[in-house]
Write a protein that holds these residues in place. Structure first.
Motif, PDB file in Angstrom:
ATOM      1  N   ASP A  74      41.946  45.325  36.380  1.00  0.00           N
ATOM      2  CA  ASP A  74      41.888  45.756  37.773  1.00  0.00           C
ATOM      3  C   ASP A  74      41.386  47.188  37.920  1.00  0.00           C
ATOM      4  OD1 ASP A  74      42.858  43.305  38.742  1.00  0.00           O
ATOM      5  OD2 ASP A  74      44.933  43.922  38.462  1.00  0.00           O
ATOM      6  N   ALA A  75      41.730  48.047  36.969  1.00  0.00           N
ATOM      7  CA  ALA A  75      41.274  49.432  37.052  1.00  0.00           C
ATOM      8  C   ALA A  75      39.753  49.508  37.040  1.00  0.00           C
ATOM      9  CB  ALA A  75      41.849  50.244  35.889  1.00  0.00           C
ATOM     10  N   ASP A  76      39.108  48.607  36.293  1.00  0.00           N
ATOM     11  CA  ASP A  76      37.649  48.574  36.261  1.00  0.00           C
ATOM     12  C   ASP A  76      37.088  48.108  37.600  1.00  0.00           C
ATOM     13  OD1 ASP A  76      37.509  49.331  33.502  1.00  0.00           O
ATOM     14  OD2 ASP A  76      38.082  47.294  32.975  1.00  0.00           O
ATOM     15  N   ILE A  77      37.800  47.190  38.255  1.00  0.00           N
ATOM     16  CA  ILE A  77      37.363  46.723  39.579  1.00  0.00           C
ATOM     17  C   ILE A  77      37.372  47.889  40.565  1.00  0.00           C
ATOM     18  CG2 ILE A  77      37.873  45.171  41.500  1.00  0.00           C
ATOM     19  CD1 ILE A  77      36.968  43.686  39.036  1.00  0.00           C
ATOM     20  N   ASP A 103      46.272  41.301  38.069  1.00  0.00           N
ATOM     21  CA  ASP A 103      47.569  41.137  38.715  1.00  0.00           C
ATOM     22  C   ASP A 103      47.396  40.530  40.104  1.00  0.00           C
ATOM     23  OD1 ASP A 103      50.509  41.862  38.941  1.00  0.00           O
ATOM     24  OD2 ASP A 103      49.672  42.897  40.679  1.00  0.00           O
ATOM     25  N   PRO A 104      48.146  39.483  40.459  1.00  0.00           N
ATOM     26  CA  PRO A 104      48.004  38.856  41.772  1.00  0.00           C
ATOM     27  C   PRO A 104      48.280  39.803  42.936  1.00  0.00           C
ATOM     28  CG  PRO A 104      49.208  37.415  40.291  1.00  0.00           C
ATOM     29  CD  PRO A 104      49.066  38.727  39.582  1.00  0.00           C
ATOM     30  N   THR A 105      49.284  40.659  42.794  1.00  0.00           N
ATOM     31  CA  THR A 105      49.585  41.617  43.861  1.00  0.00           C
ATOM     32  C   THR A 105      48.453  42.612  44.036  1.00  0.00           C
ATOM     33  OG1 THR A 105      51.960  41.403  43.406  1.00  0.00           O
ATOM     34  CG2 THR A 105      51.250  43.319  44.680  1.00  0.00           C
ATOM     35  N   GLU A 106      47.891  43.042  42.931  1.00  0.00           N
ATOM     36  CA  GLU A 106      46.752  43.958  42.993  1.00  0.00           C
ATOM     37  C   GLU A 106      45.558  43.270  43.635  1.00  0.00           C
ATOM     38  OE1 GLU A 106      45.435  47.955  42.116  1.00  0.00           O
ATOM     39  OE2 GLU A 106      47.345  46.925  42.342  1.00  0.00           O
TER      40      GLU A 106
END
Length: 294
Positions: A74-77, A103-106
């Motif tokens: 996610d950090a890359d997104i 992560d689904p919440t992310e």
């Protein structure tokens, strides 16, 4: 905006072992493929299909109607969306798809952020790894709106043989995490059982092949020593650990009970992957004659 093979401009970022063949499949089916890569060498993944290379993420974002991201986490997104200016450049209605595992919440937070910029977000992680991507047989678990899914599906179909809308944003990630949890925990069973089989003198390659067609078979077992080589295992086991922690965090956040036992088995499976791959690789390299035992 209809996304068809004759009109759609499809962007793709993340031309790695899995993303490269996915992008190539998109180009093979006639989509107007646009790519950006951090390293010029990564562009070799799409050299066999027509494509346009962009010098910046923002340039790609200003061009494409759908943009697929196949990144590590996610950090890359977030870095692509904000740090490199993708969201600032997209036209209203642009579909942004996350094919990675996170992560689904992310995913829900990212979807809200994309919507504020006028875009539409789908979380659509894929299962099947590099071999599935090359064979165009990936499974794509999608979370998002029915309309966005319908528009994006022709692109997903280029590299998938199974494409499913699981529900709203986040459900694609949940599905992938549960899929991975089953696969990774099974790796611990494989490590233990194959270790014992080796100790009693069984021909491991023959054992894996015959069990693969029997009730004890699994995708994890079939991949070991073939798709998951020793070299790949040394990289994949770290991704497995990441995915197991994502799985446990997601279950806890959703109030789904205590995932500790499954997490423990999964981490043990990830930790044992290299050893299991080494065992099978050595057995295949020194395969004994047909007959089962020495």
């Amino acid at each position: 905006m209809d996304i068809t093979a004759t009109t759609a401009r499809v962007g793709f970022i993340g031309l790695g072992d899995q993303g490269g063949p996915m992008a190539e499949a998109i180009g093979e089916h006639g989509f107007d493929l646009h790519v950006w890569a951090r390293r010029p060498a990564s562009l070799s993944a799409v050299e066999r299909v027509p494509h346009t290379v962009h010098g910046t993420v923002a340039d790609l974002g200003a061009t494409a109607e759908l943009i697929g991201l196949c990144l590590r986490d996610d950090a890359d997104i977030w870095n692509i969306l904000d740090g490199q200016g993708l969201l600032a450049s997209i036209a209203p209605g642009t579909i942004i798809v996350n094919h990675g595992t996170g992560d689904p919440t992310e995913a829900a937070r990212i979807a809200d952020h994309v919507a504020q910029a006028g875009g539409v977000y789908l979380d659509a992680p894929v299962s099947g790894g590099s071999p599935g991507a090359r064979a165009r047989t990936l499974t794509t678990f999608t979370g998002g709106s029915q309309d966005a899914f319908k528009r994006a599906r022709p692109v997903f179909d280029t590299f998938s043989d199974t494409v499913v809308l699981m529900g709203p944003v986040g459900t694609g990630q949940f599905t992938k995490l549960f899929n991975n949890a089953l696969t990774i925990t099974n790796m611990k069973n494989i490590e233990d059982v194959l270790g014992l089989a080796s100790q009693v003198g069984l021909n491991l390659p023959a054992l894996i092949d015959v069990i693969g067609t029997s009730s004890g078979g699994s995708a994890a077992l079939r991949s070991l020593g073939r798709d998951i080589t020793l070299e790949l295992a040394e990289h994949v086991h770290l991704l497995m650990e990441k995915d197991m922690h994502h799985f446990a965090d997601a279950v806890r956040t959703a109030g789904g009970g205590d995932p500790s036992e499954v997490l423990e088995r999964g981490l043990a499976g990830a930790a044992g992957l290299v050893g299991a791959a080494r065992l099978v690789t050595l057995a295949r390299e020194s395969a004994i004659p047909e007959g089962g035992v020495e």
